[in-house]
Design an enzyme around this catalytic site. Structure first.
Site, short mmCIF file in Angstrom:
data_model
loop_
_atom_site.label_atom_id
_atom_site.label_comp_id
_atom_site.label_asym_id
_atom_site.label_seq_id
_atom_site.Cartn_x
_atom_site.Cartn_y
_atom_site.Cartn_z
N SER A 100 0.86 -1.18 0.00
CA SER A 100 0.00 0.00 0.00
C SER A 100 0.89 1.23 0.00
O SER A 100 1.68 1.42 0.93
CB SER A 100 -0.90 -0.03 1.24
OG SER A 100 -1.66 1.16 1.32
N ASP A 159 -13.53 -1.55 3.21
CA ASP A 159 -12.58 -1.59 4.32
C ASP A 159 -13.29 -1.01 5.56
O ASP A 159 -13.92 -1.75 6.33
CB ASP A 159 -11.32 -0.79 3.92
CG ASP A 159 -10.28 -0.63 5.03
OD1 ASP A 159 -10.57 -0.98 6.18
OD2 ASP A 159 -9.17 -0.12 4.76
N LYS A 172 -3.16 5.18 -3.11
CA LYS A 172 -4.19 5.96 -2.44
C LYS A 172 -4.68 7.04 -3.38
O LYS A 172 -3.86 7.72 -4.03
CB LYS A 172 -3.60 6.59 -1.17
CG LYS A 172 -3.15 5.57 -0.14
CD LYS A 172 -4.34 4.91 0.52
CE LYS A 172 -3.94 4.08 1.72
NZ LYS A 172 -5.09 3.48 2.41
N LYS A 223 -1.16 -1.21 -4.34
CA LYS A 223 -2.33 -0.38 -4.02
C LYS A 223 -1.88 1.06 -3.88
O LYS A 223 -0.91 1.34 -3.17
CB LYS A 223 -2.95 -0.88 -2.73
CG LYS A 223 -4.05 0.00 -2.15
CD LYS A 223 -4.77 -0.73 -1.03
CE LYS A 223 -4.68 0.02 0.27
NZ LYS A 223 -5.36 -0.69 1.38
N GLY A 263 -3.89 -3.80 6.61
CA GLY A 263 -2.96 -3.41 7.66
C GLY A 263 -3.21 -1.97 8.06
O GLY A 263 -3.91 -1.22 7.38
N GLU A 315 -11.19 0.54 -3.50
CA GLU A 315 -11.42 0.33 -2.07
C GLU A 315 -12.07 1.55 -1.42
O GLU A 315 -11.60 2.67 -1.56
CB GLU A 315 -10.07 0.01 -1.41
CG GLU A 315 -10.14 -0.34 0.07
CD GLU A 315 -8.79 -0.84 0.60
OE1 GLU A 315 -7.96 -1.36 -0.20
OE2 GLU A 315 -8.55 -0.71 1.81
N ASP A 320 -7.27 2.91 -3.31
CA ASP A 320 -7.97 3.04 -2.03
C ASP A 320 -8.32 4.51 -1.81
O ASP A 320 -7.42 5.36 -1.69
CB ASP A 320 -7.06 2.52 -0.91
CG ASP A 320 -7.77 2.42 0.43
OD1 ASP A 320 -8.95 2.83 0.52
OD2 ASP A 320 -7.15 1.92 1.39
N LYS A 376 -9.43 -6.34 8.49
CA LYS A 376 -8.38 -6.01 9.46
C LYS A 376 -8.91 -6.53 10.78
O LYS A 376 -9.91 -6.01 11.28
CB LYS A 376 -8.16 -4.49 9.52
CG LYS A 376 -7.63 -3.92 8.22
CD LYS A 376 -7.51 -2.41 8.26
CE LYS A 376 -7.03 -1.89 6.92
NZ LYS A 376 -7.13 -0.42 6.82
O1 OSB Z 1 -7.13 2.13 4.35
O2 OSB Z 1 -5.97 0.36 4.30
C1 OSB Z 1 -6.14 1.52 4.70
C2 OSB Z 1 -3.05 2.59 6.66
C3 OSB Z 1 -3.62 3.33 7.68
C4 OSB Z 1 -4.98 3.49 7.69
C5 OSB Z 1 -5.78 2.92 6.69
C6 OSB Z 1 -5.20 2.17 5.68
C7 OSB Z 1 -3.82 2.03 5.66
C8 OSB Z 1 -3.11 1.34 4.59
C9 OSB Z 1 -1.75 0.79 4.91
O3 OSB Z 1 -3.52 1.27 3.46
C10 OSB Z 1 -1.73 -0.66 4.98
C11 OSB Z 1 -0.43 -1.16 5.56
O4 OSB Z 1 0.52 -1.31 4.80
O5 OSB Z 1 -0.37 -1.41 6.78
MG MG Z 2 -8.25 0.89 3.06
#
Ligand code: OSB
Ligand code: MG
Length: 361
Positions: free
Chosen positions: A129, A231, A156, A154, A283, A206, A181, A255
């Site tokens: 991510s 999510d 953002k 992934k 995560g 996402e 995402d 998660k």
């Molecule tokens: O939306 O998945 C998410 C990190 C912090 C808060 C929300 C998200 C995320 C990530 C990072 O996308 C995922 C990771 O590598 O831990």
């Molecule tokens: Mg997410």
């Protein structure tokens, strides 16, 4: 004895999403100690309620004022959940204690957590991510990530930062698995804009809409071809059932810390399987403690897409655990020792602790 510590560990690179930028991982770590047994867990909350409504302060409050009264190291996780159901919401607080019980229970049995959870593949497929940055910088990160073997990339996105980014990525990387995402950054007024994402052949989009808007995701899903992954909207077994029944979802990012722990995660995975919904393990930039729970769950046979469980080095110059996860061929293996199989580097841990207290003697 049950204690909590709050630690603050700088991230190797700021992590930017549509809801903000994280510079450090500020984690609540629970420690249980009795005789030779030491067990751990990590809450997925942060300092501020930007991702969900809970934060580090509400987690400590919930555990200290309410949940510790029903907690016992003798409980099986599902029994704890039955008792915890009396208190509304706060699944991140409940999830931290529930996962602690999984570590305690599996250590008592002398089994590694990934095997204690059911049928394990013995490894987790790993994606990455990537936080928002300049397009140029993201292209470089993606190139490096592809070389490292990550099985899904992934990125953002948010309003005003999606089309140009995804176009640049697709121009350079024609067929790699890409997902986007939005972290709730769009609304029902943006369906025409979101429809444009179809051209990029994403594995999924996402959480485009606010977490409460399950119906909105169902409506969007009828308008676009890109599969919808939820999510933040999936806070419990009930909200997962709801989203599935309303046909609002193709893929669920689980998660365990967000849905109240590992038992609820397993239940959601089972329900998803029965309804042909795909699942992967997400995560929250966890330390090596939370990461070990995520990797163990991501190794389960019911997980069928690569998750956000990157190796520790992607997040921290130094992590709080002595053991770190290494990725080979886009896969990470859970530890073989009992429970989560990782131990705290107390010297480093104590050095970055910002607060802590004993909760139960
Ligand atoms: O939306 O998945 C998410 C990190 C912090 C808060 C929300 C998200 C995320 C990530 C990072 O996308 C995922 C990771 O590598 O831990
Ligand atoms: Mg997410």
């Amino acid at each position: 004895m049950l204690s909590y510590s709050k630690i603050s560990n700088p991230l190797v690179k700021p992590f930017k999403t549509s809801f903000g930028t994280q510079l450090t991982r500020d984690a609540i770590i629970l420690t249980y100690q009795e005789g030779e047994t030491r067990a751990f867990a990590e809450a997925v909350t942060e300092e501020a309620p930007l991702y969900g409504y809970e934060d580090n302060f509400t987690v400590i409050h919930m555990i200290n004022s309410h949940l510790k009264g029903i907690f016992s190291p003798e409980l099986e996780p599902y029994k704890f959940n039955e008792k915890a159901a009396a208190y509304r919401g706060h699944n991140m607080a409940k999830g931290a204690l529930e996962m602690l019980l999984w570590d305690i229970n599996s250590k008592r049995e002398g089994k590694p957590l990934h095997k204690f959870l059911g049928k394990s593949k013995g490894y987790a497929d790993v994606g990455v991510s990537i936080g928002m940055s300049t397009i140029e910088d993201e292209l470089k990160t993606i190139e490096r990530s592809v070389k490292l073997g990550y099985r899904r990339i992934k990125v953002k996105i948010e309003k005003g930062f999606n089309i140009a980014l995804l176009k640049a990525i697709r121009d350079k990387f024609e067929d790699i698995p890409i997902s986007a995402d939005a972290n709730q950054g769009f609304t029902r007024d943006d369906f025409r804009l979101l429809k444009k994402l179809d051209q990029f052949n994403l594995v999924y989009l996402e959480q485009p809409l606010p977490l409460e808007d399950i119906n909105g995701h169902a409506l969007l899903r009828k308008e676009i071809n890109t599969p919808i992954c939820l999510d933040e909207s999936i806070e419990s077994v009930e909200s997962a059932t709801n989203a599935i029944e309303r046909e609002a979802v193709d893929v669920i990012n689980i998660k365990p810390g967000r849905v109240g722990g590992l038992q609820n995660s397993l239940d959601i995975m089972q329900r998803a399987k029965e309804n042909d919904i795909k699942v992967w393990i997400g995560g929250m930039l966890e330390t090596g403690i939370g990461r070990s729970f995520n990797v163990s769950l991501a190794s389960n046979k019911l997980v069928n897409m690569p998750g956000d469980t990157s190796p520790n080095f992607r997040y921290f110059k130094k992590d709080i655990t002595n053991e770190t996860f290494e990725m080979r061929d886009g896969r990470i293996s859970p530890y073989r020792g009992p429970g989560i199989g990782v131990t705290l580097d107390y010297e480093f841990f104590n050095g970055i602790q910002v607060e802590g207290a004993r909760l139960i003697d």
